[in-house]
Design an enzyme around this catalytic site. Structure first.
Site, PDB file in Angstrom:
ATOM      1  N   ASN A 123      -8.361   6.810  -1.177  1.00  0.00           N
ATOM      2  CA  ASN A 123      -9.425   7.667  -0.637  1.00  0.00           C
ATOM      3  C   ASN A 123     -10.783   7.251  -1.192  1.00  0.00           C
ATOM      4  O   ASN A 123     -11.765   7.182  -0.458  1.00  0.00           O
ATOM      5  CB  ASN A 123      -9.123   9.128  -0.967  1.00  0.00           C
ATOM      6  CG  ASN A 123      -7.914   9.651  -0.217  1.00  0.00           C
ATOM      7  OD1 ASN A 123      -7.991   9.970   0.965  1.00  0.00           O
ATOM      8  ND2 ASN A 123      -6.770   9.723  -0.896  1.00  0.00           N
ATOM      9  N   ALA A 150       0.180   5.342  -8.723  1.00  0.00           N
ATOM     10  CA  ALA A 150       1.437   4.603  -8.816  1.00  0.00           C
ATOM     11  C   ALA A 150       1.291   3.358  -9.679  1.00  0.00           C
ATOM     12  O   ALA A 150       2.187   3.021 -10.470  1.00  0.00           O
ATOM     13  CB  ALA A 150       1.902   4.214  -7.408  1.00  0.00           C
ATOM     14  N   GLY A 205       6.698   3.334   0.011  1.00  0.00           N
ATOM     15  CA  GLY A 205       5.355   2.892  -0.327  1.00  0.00           C
ATOM     16  C   GLY A 205       5.202   2.789  -1.834  1.00  0.00           C
ATOM     17  O   GLY A 205       6.190   2.821  -2.586  1.00  0.00           O
ATOM     18  N   LYS A 221      -8.481  17.549  -2.957  1.00  0.00           N
ATOM     19  CA  LYS A 221      -9.182  16.584  -3.820  1.00  0.00           C
ATOM     20  C   LYS A 221      -9.404  15.258  -3.098  1.00  0.00           C
ATOM     21  O   LYS A 221     -10.342  14.516  -3.411  1.00  0.00           O
ATOM     22  CB  LYS A 221      -8.438  16.396  -5.141  1.00  0.00           C
ATOM     23  CG  LYS A 221      -6.975  15.995  -5.035  1.00  0.00           C
ATOM     24  CD  LYS A 221      -6.756  14.500  -4.892  1.00  0.00           C
ATOM     25  CE  LYS A 221      -5.294  14.178  -4.740  1.00  0.00           C
ATOM     26  NZ  LYS A 221      -5.038  12.736  -4.557  1.00  0.00           N
ATOM     27  N   ASP A 231      -6.229  15.972 -11.100  1.00  0.00           N
ATOM     28  CA  ASP A 231      -6.059  15.081  -9.947  1.00  0.00           C
ATOM     29  C   ASP A 231      -7.406  14.715  -9.342  1.00  0.00           C
ATOM     30  O   ASP A 231      -7.605  13.589  -8.860  1.00  0.00           O
ATOM     31  CB  ASP A 231      -5.173  15.771  -8.906  1.00  0.00           C
ATOM     32  CG  ASP A 231      -4.358  14.782  -8.088  1.00  0.00           C
ATOM     33  OD1 ASP A 231      -4.507  13.570  -8.289  1.00  0.00           O
ATOM     34  OD2 ASP A 231      -3.553  15.236  -7.257  1.00  0.00           O
ATOM     35  N   SER A 256      -1.917  10.894 -10.952  1.00  0.00           N
ATOM     36  CA  SER A 256      -0.844   9.920 -11.133  1.00  0.00           C
ATOM     37  C   SER A 256      -0.941   8.782 -10.130  1.00  0.00           C
ATOM     38  O   SER A 256      -0.317   8.843  -9.066  1.00  0.00           O
ATOM     39  CB  SER A 256       0.515  10.619 -10.977  1.00  0.00           C
ATOM     40  OG  SER A 256       0.522  11.414  -9.795  1.00  0.00           O
ATOM     41  N   ARG A 308      11.207   2.275   6.086  1.00  0.00           N
ATOM     42  CA  ARG A 308      11.240   1.908   7.506  1.00  0.00           C
ATOM     43  C   ARG A 308      11.169   0.394   7.724  1.00  0.00           C
ATOM     44  O   ARG A 308      11.564  -0.097   8.781  1.00  0.00           O
ATOM     45  CB  ARG A 308      10.040   2.539   8.240  1.00  0.00           C
ATOM     46  CG  ARG A 308      10.050   4.051   8.294  1.00  0.00           C
ATOM     47  CD  ARG A 308       8.846   4.549   9.090  1.00  0.00           C
ATOM     48  NE  ARG A 308       8.759   5.992   9.119  1.00  0.00           N
ATOM     49  CZ  ARG A 308       9.426   6.769   9.974  1.00  0.00           C
ATOM     50  NH1 ARG A 308      10.232   6.219  10.865  1.00  0.00           N
ATOM     51  NH2 ARG A 308       9.293   8.079   9.933  1.00  0.00           N
ATOM     52  N   LYS A 354       0.537  14.669  -0.380  1.00  0.00           N
ATOM     53  CA  LYS A 354      -0.668  15.443  -0.651  1.00  0.00           C
ATOM     54  C   LYS A 354      -1.513  15.557   0.610  1.00  0.00           C
ATOM     55  O   LYS A 354      -2.212  14.610   0.983  1.00  0.00           O
ATOM     56  CB  LYS A 354      -1.482  14.796  -1.782  1.00  0.00           C
ATOM     57  CG  LYS A 354      -0.718  14.721  -3.100  1.00  0.00           C
ATOM     58  CD  LYS A 354      -1.524  14.037  -4.200  1.00  0.00           C
ATOM     59  CE  LYS A 354      -0.758  14.018  -5.509  1.00  0.00           C
ATOM     60  NZ  LYS A 354      -1.525  13.387  -6.613  1.00  0.00           N
ATOM     61  N   GLU A 406      -5.078   9.810   3.284  1.00  0.00           N
ATOM     62  CA  GLU A 406      -4.805  11.221   3.575  1.00  0.00           C
ATOM     63  C   GLU A 406      -6.076  12.053   3.689  1.00  0.00           C
ATOM     64  O   GLU A 406      -6.130  13.036   4.431  1.00  0.00           O
ATOM     65  CB  GLU A 406      -3.905  11.818   2.484  1.00  0.00           C
ATOM     66  CG  GLU A 406      -2.485  11.281   2.472  1.00  0.00           C
ATOM     67  CD  GLU A 406      -1.581  11.933   3.509  1.00  0.00           C
ATOM     68  OE1 GLU A 406      -2.103  12.593   4.437  1.00  0.00           O
ATOM     69  OE2 GLU A 406      -0.359  11.777   3.392  1.00  0.00           O
TER      70      GLU A 406
END
Length: 338
Positions: free
Chosen positions: A261, A145, A11, A196, A249, A143, A33, A110, A286
């Site tokens: 999120n 990406a 990802g 978070k 974070d 962080s 995958r 996470k 998540e």
């Protein structure tokens, strides 16, 4: 010294970390995958589905084969969704047994495992016995990406009870745009990383509803209090939560459109149903599963977490968001430091 490293998960975050490690001179194989994505990485050195403008190092190799990815590696880096960690560890164990290797394990995921509520280092410890691995190190912090792919200045934490192992991971990743600090508080780092995401859903929802900076600042501050309260109950160092994997974070996840999120919460605030939001996102959010885990943990431990409870009822009981906000604002008055 250059290391042979397997990165599991192609990802956005897995791809960027694999590329960074390749830039740092390590021999990296990225496992994924999706056959089309793997072929694209190998042939065109891009992964446009996740990072449309990012050009990868030509020496980075991608594969669909776990056997190939793990061949005689020194380090295995997990960058896959939380609830895939246990199954992946179970698949890895017989491979590393056959190969006779004992790699260091790092995870950059996470969340908390649904059902067991366990932290991911606990899951890895259960599934891969110590005789078949070296230390388990947690990599976490503010962080995105997308920013790291642009070499934006980034600082994160490598956490392990064995600080020597954390320092080894520090050296793997450090360069002129990516700085890594060490921390012995694995519980605090993992709890901060997971929880978070719950608060980020709320921050996005406030934005979607049209609330301003005051509301967002209040949510983040009181959200950090909840994260700390639950983490400390499980043995975390409270100072960890004012560090990179805590408030750092939290800030980046609650304020950036790069946070899935936050984006999911924003759409919920605009009135979209949860399932539609998740279907359109196309990537794991998540915070949704972590909200359930955190809610259940708080109930079991008798920890007061009103923001988490409110988000849980919006997600799982279909409570109307504005009603939920009114109720939480009209709770009985409290002392701030309770």
């Amino acid at each position: 010294m250059a290391k042979k490293i397997a990165v599991l998960g192609a990802g956005s975050w897995g791809t960027v970390l694999a590329n960074l490690l390749t830039e740092n001179g390590h021999q990296v194989t990225l496992w994924g995958r999706n056959a089309e994505h793997v072929a694209e990485i190998n042939q065109h050195h891009t992964n446009r589905h996740y990072l449309p403008k990012f050009k990868l190092e030509p020496t980075l190799i991608a594969t669909l084969s776990l056997e190939q990815a793990l061949d005689q590696v020194d380090v295995i880096l997990f960058v896959i969704p939380t609830n895939a960690i246990r199954k992946m560890a179970q698949q890895i164990l017989p491979i590393i047994k056959r190969q006779g290797i004992r790699p260091m394990l790092i995870h950059a995921s996470k969340g908390l495992e649904l059902g067991t509520h366990k932290r991911l280092s606990q899951v890895l410890t259960e599934e891969i016995p110590a005789e078949f691995r070296r230390e388990i190190v947690v990599l976490s912090g503010p962080s995105h990406a997308e920013n790291v792919s642009e070499h934006d200045l980034t600082s994160i934490t490598a956490a392990c009870s064995n600080l020597t192992a954390a320092q080894q991971v520090q050296q793997l990743f450090m360069n002129d745009y990516f700085r890594v600090y060490t921390n012995a508080d694995v519980i605090g780092v993992e709890m901060g990383a997971a929880l978070k995401n719950v608060i980020a859903l709320g921050a996005g929802a406030l934005h979607g509803l049209g609330y301003g900076d005051n509301a967002k600042a209040a949510l983040m501050t009181r959200g950090l209090a909840e994260i700390s309260r639950l983490g400390v109950a499980f043995g975390a160092n409270p100072l960890t939560f004012i560090g990179l994997s805590g408030v750092g974070d939290l800030i980046v996840t609650c304020t950036s459109v790069n946070s899935r999120n936050w984006r999911a919460g924003n759409q919920l605030g605009q009135g979209k149903p949860l399932q539609q939001v998740l279907d359109e996102m196309g990537m794991v959010v998540e915070g949704v599963s972590t909200t359930r885990a955190a809610y259940e943990l708080a109930q079991q431990q008798g920890i007061e977490m009103p923001i988490t409870n409110t988000i849980y009822h919006v997600l799982y009981d279909e409570k109307e968001i504005r009603t939920a906000i009114t109720e939480i604002m009209q709770r009985e008055g409290k002392q701030e430091l309770d």
